[in-house]
Design an enzyme around this catalytic site. Structure first.
Site, PDB file in Angstrom:
ATOM      1  N   ASP A  85     -77.087  27.182 -11.211  1.00  0.00           N
ATOM      2  CA  ASP A  85     -76.594  27.913 -10.042  1.00  0.00           C
ATOM      3  C   ASP A  85     -76.170  29.297 -10.548  1.00  0.00           C
ATOM      4  OD1 ASP A  85     -75.471  28.455  -7.478  1.00  0.00           O
ATOM      5  OD2 ASP A  85     -73.499  27.991  -8.303  1.00  0.00           O
ATOM      6  N   CYS A 144     -65.611  -7.906 -33.781  1.00  0.00           N
ATOM      7  CA  CYS A 144     -67.032  -7.611 -33.650  1.00  0.00           C
ATOM      8  C   CYS A 144     -67.517  -7.928 -32.238  1.00  0.00           C
ATOM      9  CB  CYS A 144     -67.826  -8.442 -34.658  1.00  0.00           C
ATOM     10  SG  CYS A 144     -67.627 -10.219 -34.405  1.00  0.00           S
ATOM     11  N   CYS A 148     -67.532 -11.573 -31.531  1.00  0.00           N
ATOM     12  CA  CYS A 148     -66.170 -12.054 -31.277  1.00  0.00           C
ATOM     13  C   CYS A 148     -65.766 -11.731 -29.836  1.00  0.00           C
ATOM     14  CB  CYS A 148     -65.181 -11.403 -32.240  1.00  0.00           C
ATOM     15  SG  CYS A 148     -65.531 -11.744 -33.969  1.00  0.00           S
TER      16      CYS A 148
END
Length: 695
Positions: free
Chosen positions: A393, A13, A16
């Site tokens: 463009d 996690c 962690c």
């Protein structure tokens, strides 16, 4: 000390990750460490060994491998060794509950069963939680440790043991969600084979890709994937390049053609000269860019993290109030208040909230990568969702970018030779068209000497041929030089052609050049209108030609005869009124691409495109643009839903304190429920069909 990057596995996690980072920074052999939870990588400045790095992550059974190691190990959740104590804990709990139910009486033996279940299942949790408690660091491990120990002290053994097991399930869900989100990276890593057939002196030898050198000859048989980038030197075949470009249509490959690692050889046997080492291949470049993008923090992610910093302390304060205020002020039973307060403490774990944004961002960027679109970070994904207008463009973007000479009006013999000689050092598509025409006429322009060559930015070029100044460029250039422009120019422009003039003291040749529209240009522009996005064309071409193209494509606004600086100025002016995206080729449009809210570069992974733009299309397919916009809008919606779900479920659970209905069960299930909803909701971004992606 050198900086090294490693891949990591088993990181549970986000919290962690923070703990692991702190542990790494405490190592004597590490000067500085950074842990990236989203991309599962660590960046180490120092000379720590892999064993030391893994020891620092032993609390989460973290495994470390070299960043160039692209092998992916698939280990089922239920087979992971770190989960064995949880299984034992669950079995002990079930046996104890059944024994208690069938015996119909309380016994110290049952209490011992619950206690063993708590200790075995929560051992690693308690170690981390108690260490954090000593440091007065209140993360999820600390809160869960206090809640479980508190529940045990007030005699709620069954619920304490259940919370330990459910917390492990919650962590598994969080790990699963990020693993699923990173699945696209794993897919990319698995595309290229780890070995290849190398031919030397007619003998085939199988080599690991790490041992293959530039210049080696690789033999690839039908049905095999290319392990390295290279140039075909023998044979012909069709190759599926979907893994790189996102295009499912196969491409013919013959001598001299380039092939890429991870693409599939479909028909013939090819011999390929390796041109890049494994770490420099196009696929490795894509993997690196996607991982880097996934580690870039989106603005919503930073906002959530800032909120989470204050959320947990506020919940702890509420928990203390729930524990002590009712007994002291209203004389309610201490047991009930302590129990409710411990349940509130569990609600303080912000797991689902913390992953609500990264799991969506990582999934979306991975989805885009699978379809040949490289989004350089979550911030650009969010910005794309808010775009009001797109500036295109013309040459190479709305048009194919392969113009051909359609008209030649000669006023002097050999004028085309001089025009080609002036253009021979240019890579511009119009210059290539002129050179191709000269080659068709078998003109010897390459031997014609050009002195004092000079580029006139955005207008043309100048050079000295046979001691005479020659110019080649747009009619605008020749007007500025004082030439009288022939009516032929306006006639060609009225037909939608680009006009190039070449001459010295007088005009010697007028060249009409046409560039066909891309087949998808009109449908894409109409699709963008359905998304309520304004469209513009910014081009250096003349007004008449630009307007004809714009009318065919149904473009809202046209700005023509622009220099690169003019495009930049227009983008800056538009940004004061609206969010604008620029789509160009990544070379001439670099300033405008860099300045726009979001810059998209066309072209199959050219270095300039990848470096300049915020988003790069690995293929010249405009259909990817509506897809990107839909994906970004969907991602932003899902992030908002995730945050609402994760906070809403916690708030509902918190309100249950008022009637006294909140239990440890409900508290932990609110966390699991929020994590599950956030995960499943984010996984919707993996579904191609729901995003109307057009190939």
């Amino acid at each position: 000390m050198s900086e090294k990057t490693y891949r990591i596995q088993n990181l549970s996690c986000a919290n962690c990750a923070k703990t692991y980072e702190e542990n790494l920074n405490h190592l004597n052999s590490v000067e500085e460490a950074k842990v990236d939870f989203n991309s599962a990588k660590i960046y180490i400045t120092g000379d720590a060994t892999i064993e030391e790095l893994e020891q620092a992550g032993a609390f989460d059974n973290i495994k470390v491998r070299d960043v160039q190691d692209l092998t992916v190990t698939h280990e089922k959740f239920w087979k992971k060794k770190e989960n064995y104590p949880v299984y034992i804990s669950a079995v002990l709990l079930i046996v104890t509950v059944l024994a208690s139910y069938f015996s119909g009486q309380d016994s110290h033996l049952f209490t011992i069963g619950y206690l063993l279940s708590i200790i075995i299942g929560g051992y690693s949790l308690f170690i981390a939680g108690l260490k954090n408690l000593v440091r007065l660091k209140f993360d999820m491990n600390t809160l869960m440790t206090i809640a479980v120990i508190g529940a045990s002290l007030i005699g709620e053994w069954f619920e304490a043991a259940t919370v330990v097991i459910l917390f492990a399930v919650s962590e598994a869900l969080e790990r699963y969600s990020m693993d699923k989100a990173r699945a696209s990276i794993k897919h990319l890593m698995e595309l290229a084979p780890s070995e290849a057939i190398i031919v030397k002196d007619g003998i085939e030898v199988i080599k690991d890709v790490k041992d293959i050198l530039v210049g080696d000859v690789m033999r690839v048989k039908p049905g095999q994937k290319f392990a390295m980038d290279g140039i075909v030197i023998k044979g012909s075949s069709t190759v599926n390049q979907a893994s790189i470009t996102g295009e499912s249509k196969s491409v013919d490959k013959v001598n001299g053609d380039e092939v890429f690692a991870g693409t599939l050889n479909e028909e013939g046997v090819l011999e390929v000269e390796v041109t890049k080492l494994i770490e420099d291949t196009e696929l490795s470049k894509v993997i690196h860019l996607v991982e880097k993008a996934q580690s870039e923090r989106a603005s919503s992610e930073a906002l959530v993290d800032r909120f989470a910093k204050y959320y947990t302390p506020i919940i702890i304060l509420i928990s203390l109030l729930v524990m002590f205020a009712p007994p002291l002020l209203f004389n309610t039973p201490w047991h009930d208040s302590l129990y409710q307060g411990l349940a509130v403490l569990i609600i303080g774990c912000p797991c689902a909230l913390v992953i609500s944004t990264p799991v969506a961002i990582v999934t979306a960027i991975g989805n885009a990568a699978r379809h040949g679109v490289l989004i350089k970070g979550g911030i650009y994904l969010e910005e794309t969702a808010r775009i009001d207008a797109i500036a295109f463009d013309k040459t190479g973007t709305l048009t194919i970018g392969q113009p051909v000479v359609t008209d030649l009006v000669m006023f002097k013999d050999n004028a085309l030779i001089k025009a080609a000689a002036l253009e021979k050092n240019s890579q511009h598509p119009i210059a290539v068209a002129i050179l191709n025409e000269a080659d068709k006429e078998h003109l010897e322009y390459r031997n014609l000497k050009v002195d004092d060559f000079q580029s006139i930015t955005g207008k043309g070029v100048k050079g000295v041929i046979d001691n005479q100044d020659y110019y080649i460029g747009s009619p605008k250039l020749f007007k500025e030089l004082g030439f009288e422009i022939d009516d032929t120019v306006s006639q060609l422009q009225a037909e939608g052609k680009t006009v190039i003039i070449c001459g010295s003291d007088k005009i010697e040749v007028i060249i009409g050049v046409a560039d066909d529209l891309r087949s998808e240009s009109i449908s894409v522009l109409d699709d963008l209108k359905s998304l309520n996005i304004k469209t513009m064309m910014l081009t250096g071409d003349n007004h008449k030609t630009a307007q004809i193209i714009a009318d065919k494509c149904h473009i809202d606004e046209v700005k023509a005869e622009l220099m690169p600086a003019d495009k930049l100025k227009i983008i800056n002016e538009e940004q004061k009124k609206q969010k604008i995206m620029m789509v160009g080729d990544g070379v001439n449009d670099a300033p405008a691409l860099a300045s726009a809210n979001v810059g998209i570069a066309m072209g199959r992974g050219t270095d300039t495109a990848l470096e300049t733009a915020d988003i790069a299309l690995m293929s010249d397919n405009l259909n990817k643009i509506p897809y990107i916009i839909r994906l970004s809008k969907k991602t932003l919606t899902i992030i908002k839903q995730n945050i609402t779900f994760s906070l809403g479920i916690k708030l509902i659970a918190l309100l249950l304190v008022i009637p006294g209905w909140l239990t440890l069960w409900i508290a932990i299930f609110s966390d699991i429920g929020a994590t599950l909803i956030v995960t499943l909701n984010s996984m919707r971004l993996m579904k191609k069909s729901r995003l109307n992606i057009s190939e």
